[in-house]
Design a protein around this motif. Structure first.
Motif, PDB file in Angstrom:
ATOM      1  N   GLN A   1       0.862  -1.181   0.000  1.00 29.90           N
ATOM      2  CA  GLN A   1       0.000   0.000   0.000  1.00 29.90           C
ATOM      3  C   GLN A   1       0.896   1.229   0.000  1.00 29.90           C
ATOM      4  O   GLN A   1       1.919   1.262   0.671  1.00 29.90           O
TER       5      GLN A   1
ATOM      6  N   ARG B   1      -5.301  -1.283  -7.374  1.00 27.85           N
ATOM      7  CA  ARG B   1      -6.364  -0.279  -7.381  1.00 27.85           C
ATOM      8  C   ARG B   1      -5.785   1.073  -6.983  1.00 27.85           C
ATOM      9  O   ARG B   1      -4.922   1.158  -6.097  1.00 27.85           O
TER      10      ARG B   1
ATOM     11  N   SER C   1      -8.223  -6.642   0.938  1.00 27.90           N
ATOM     12  CA  SER C   1      -9.228  -7.181   0.015  1.00 27.90           C
ATOM     13  C   SER C   1      -8.607  -7.518  -1.336  1.00 27.90           C
ATOM     14  O   SER C   1      -8.976  -8.515  -1.972  1.00 27.90           O
ATOM     15  N   VAL C   2      -7.641  -6.708  -1.779  1.00 25.64           N
ATOM     16  CA  VAL C   2      -6.951  -7.001  -3.040  1.00 25.64           C
ATOM     17  C   VAL C   2      -6.081  -8.245  -2.890  1.00 25.64           C
ATOM     18  O   VAL C   2      -6.009  -9.086  -3.800  1.00 25.64           O
TER      19      VAL C   2
ATOM     20  N   VAL D   1      -7.145   4.834  -5.709  1.00 27.80           N
ATOM     21  CA  VAL D   1      -8.335   5.493  -5.176  1.00 27.80           C
ATOM     22  C   VAL D   1      -7.950   6.839  -4.577  1.00 27.80           C
ATOM     23  O   VAL D   1      -6.777   7.112  -4.292  1.00 27.80           O
TER      24      VAL D   1
ATOM     25  N   ARG E   1      -7.389  -1.950   4.827  1.00 31.05           N
ATOM     26  CA  ARG E   1      -8.471  -2.896   4.538  1.00 31.05           C
ATOM     27  C   ARG E   1      -8.636  -3.101   3.037  1.00 31.05           C
ATOM     28  O   ARG E   1      -8.925  -4.214   2.582  1.00 31.05           O
ATOM     29  N   LEU E   2      -8.452  -2.029   2.269  1.00 37.48           N
ATOM     30  CA  LEU E   2      -8.533  -2.152   0.816  1.00 37.48           C
ATOM     31  C   LEU E   2      -7.404  -3.044   0.304  1.00 37.48           C
ATOM     32  O   LEU E   2      -7.621  -3.900  -0.569  1.00 37.48           O
ATOM     33  N   ARG E   3      -6.194  -2.859   0.838  1.00 39.43           N
ATOM     34  CA  ARG E   3      -5.080  -3.713   0.432  1.00 39.43           C
ATOM     35  C   ARG E   3      -5.350  -5.174   0.765  1.00 39.43           C
ATOM     36  O   ARG E   3      -5.089  -6.082  -0.035  1.00 39.43           O
TER      37      ARG E   3
ATOM     38  N   ARG F   1      -8.421   2.479   6.499  1.00 39.63           N
ATOM     39  CA  ARG F   1      -9.270   2.166   5.344  1.00 39.63           C
ATOM     40  C   ARG F   1      -8.425   1.658   4.174  1.00 39.63           C
ATOM     41  O   ARG F   1      -8.822   0.727   3.452  1.00 39.63           O
ATOM     42  N   ILE F   2      -7.255   2.258   3.977  1.00 41.97           N
ATOM     43  CA  ILE F   2      -6.376   1.826   2.886  1.00 41.97           C
ATOM     44  C   ILE F   2      -5.842   0.422   3.170  1.00 41.97           C
ATOM     45  O   ILE F   2      -5.724  -0.406   2.257  1.00 41.97           O
TER      46      ILE F   2
ATOM     47  N   VAL G   1     -12.759   6.582  -1.711  1.00 41.99           N
ATOM     48  CA  VAL G   1     -13.027   5.947  -0.420  1.00 41.99           C
ATOM     49  C   VAL G   1     -13.404   7.066   0.532  1.00 41.99           C
ATOM     50  O   VAL G   1     -12.583   7.940   0.841  1.00 41.99           O
TER      51      VAL G   1
END
Length: 338
Positions: free
Chosen positions: A67, A105, A158-159, A107, A154-156, A151-152, A131
């Motif tokens: 990230q 991704r 998920s990827v 964002v 959690r996004l990482r 939040r970033i 986001v």
């Protein structure tokens, strides 16, 4: 900085440019509390020498993610953050690694509801994915950036799952999948018989007293008993510690890995062979990475691959924090040709 059309638009609408890469923008966090655990092997946490032959899979796929994020503007006190997350899987056969899957991704992270109407409209018109920190009212920058970082992360994650889970579903019988990080946030990964999670950070505490001492003072070439962590992710897993390098002369966490595997008797039976395999994986060294004592080279290879593809504007420039007057003075006094 690389040109960001959406940033040009919001700056034209009244936002102020910024350039700040937080120290924590590249790492992953670990829970920092005492969660407890149930020992699943024997009557208490014990130290086991790795006597079994190491596991020797025909091929192994290693998965990791990165990230990167930076504050690139402000609308009042509301930060405008450019973020990038990516994950890749590299399969090793015949001593060589090659990429078999990857995903990324980009964002924008901000509190949309707190933006001024012109900036919010410019951001909407850009069409970039956002986001929204809608549950976090902007205040002191540190608090907002902490919320953004979570939040970033959690996004990482998920990827990373999007890359790892399909690979686990079609993994051949004689191959293994190794994920940098926990398995307990994924049902598919936590239930797979030949998937391991490797954890390098040790913020979460599962034991106290003498059992904690045994875990943290584990000799090299040894492992702890297998245990089941409490309140750890949404899926049950078994776990154990392995020491791959001597810690004396360094610190208690030097060379210490925590392993996660499926919560069943087969994981207990394989714990020695898996531990011996991980000790063998400590070479070649993952230098110059400062975490080389716990970072297996194939995972380091995945990180290096991902970093080479990350946006350059999200890499810290030491000179970018100098005030404009100091920057101009430095340029004026520089030797010709430097």
């Amino acid at each position: 900085m690389a040109r960001l059309p959406w940033l040009d638009a919001v700056l034209a609408a009244g936002a102020v440019p910024a350039s700040f890469v937080p120290d924590a923008s590249g790492g992953r966090s670990d829970a920092a509390d005492v969660t407890g655990a149930d020992v699943m092997e024997g009557s208490g946490l014990a130290v086991h020498e790795l006597r079994h032959p190491p596991l020797a899979p025909s091929a192994v796929t290693f998965v990791d993610g990165i990230q990167r994020w930076a504050v690139v503007g402000y609308d009042g006190v509301v930060p405008l953050i450019s973020a990038y997350v990516a994950a890749a899987a590299r399969r090793r056969t015949g001593g060589r690694l090659h990429t078999v899957a990857e995903e990324s991704r980009r964002v924008i992270v901000t509190a949309e509801g707190s933006l001024s109407p012109p900036v919010r409209e410019a951001l909407r018109r850009s069409g970039e994915p956002v986001v929204d920190l809608k549950d976090d009212v902007p205040g002191q920058p540190g608090r907002t950036l902490t919320a953004a970082g979570m939040r970033i992360e959690r996004l990482r994650e998920s990827v990373e799952r999007a890359v790892a889970e399909p690979l686990a579903d079609r993994l051949p019988e004689d191959e293994w999948l190794v994920v940098d990080g926990v398995l307990s946030n994924s049902k598919d990964l936590a239930s797979h018989p030949r998937t391991l999670g490797l954890i390098k950070s040790h913020g979460a505490q599962y034991f106290t007293g003498e059992e904690l001492r045994r875990a943290l003072m584990l000799p090299p070439g040894h492992r702890t008993s297998v245990f089941q962590p409490h309140r750890h992710g949404s899926q049950a897993v078994y776990s154990w510690y392995v020491r791959i390098w001597p810690w004396e002369g360094h610190d208690l966490l030097y060379g210490l890995l925590r392993v996660e595997a499926r919560a069943d008797a087969e994981s207990i039976a394989r714990a020695d062979a898996i531990g011996a395999w991980l000790v063998n994986e400590r070479k070649p060294l993952s230098t110059p990475d400062a975490r080389f004592d716990r970072l297996l080279y194939p995972i380091h290879d995945v990180e290096t691959y991902l970093r080479s593809r990350a946006p350059l504007h999200l890499v810290t420039d030491p000179g970018s924090r100098l005030p404009p007057a100091a920057t101009a003075a430095t340029a004026a006094t520089a030797e010709p040709g430097t």
